[in-house]
Design an enzyme around this catalytic site. Structure first.
Site, PDB file in Angstrom:
ATOM      1  N   MET A 266       0.848  -1.168   0.000  1.00  0.00           N
ATOM      2  CA  MET A 266       0.000   0.000   0.000  1.00  0.00           C
ATOM      3  C   MET A 266       0.900   1.238   0.000  1.00  0.00           C
ATOM      4  SD  MET A 266      -2.870   1.449   2.727  1.00  0.00           S
ATOM      5  CE  MET A 266      -2.430   0.280   3.944  1.00  0.00           C
ATOM      6  N   PRO A 267       1.018   1.939  -1.118  1.00  0.00           N
ATOM      7  CA  PRO A 267       1.807   3.173  -1.151  1.00  0.00           C
ATOM      8  C   PRO A 267       1.171   4.258  -0.289  1.00  0.00           C
ATOM      9  CG  PRO A 267       1.431   2.348  -3.375  1.00  0.00           C
ATOM     10  CD  PRO A 267       0.556   1.559  -2.451  1.00  0.00           C
ATOM     11  N   LEU A 268       2.035   4.956   0.426  1.00  0.00           N
ATOM     12  CA  LEU A 268       1.613   6.114   1.217  1.00  0.00           C
ATOM     13  C   LEU A 268       2.451   7.299   0.766  1.00  0.00           C
ATOM     14  CD1 LEU A 268       0.194   7.590   3.547  1.00  0.00           C
ATOM     15  CD2 LEU A 268       2.025   6.748   5.045  1.00  0.00           C
TER      16      LEU A 268
ATOM     17  N   ARG B  90      -2.628   5.701  -0.659  1.00  0.00           N
ATOM     18  CA  ARG B  90      -3.024   6.695   0.337  1.00  0.00           C
ATOM     19  C   ARG B  90      -2.219   7.964   0.115  1.00  0.00           C
ATOM     20  NH1 ARG B  90      -6.137   3.159   0.346  1.00  0.00           N
ATOM     21  NH2 ARG B  90      -6.805   1.868   2.073  1.00  0.00           N
TER      22      ARG B  90
END
Length: 67
Positions: free
Chosen positions: A1-3, A40
């Site tokens: 999940m990239p933030l 995100r």
């Protein structure tokens, strides 16, 4: 999940912030192949009086037309 975390000096409209969030999401999707639903983006705004460049506040620089 990239933030993706971004800090900006306060003063942009909600529309500009939404556009930035959408553009960063699309860029992450294109660059790393992440699913949109997993990306995100967190945008933090900082008061220009608390943002310093070269020892001067961004508020002061802006008031002189330097930034």
């Amino acid at each position: 999940m990239p933030l993706i975390q971004v800090t900006l000096a306060a003063g942009r409209s909600p529309e500009q912030l939404r556009a930035l969030g959408a553009a960063l999401t699309a860029a992450a999707q294109d660059a790393v192949g992440a699913s949109r639903e997993t990306i995100r983006v967190v945008i933090s705004e900082c008061d220009p009086e608390l943002w310093f460049a070269g020892g001067e506040s961004l508020a002061d620089l802006r008031s002189r037309g330097d930034r």
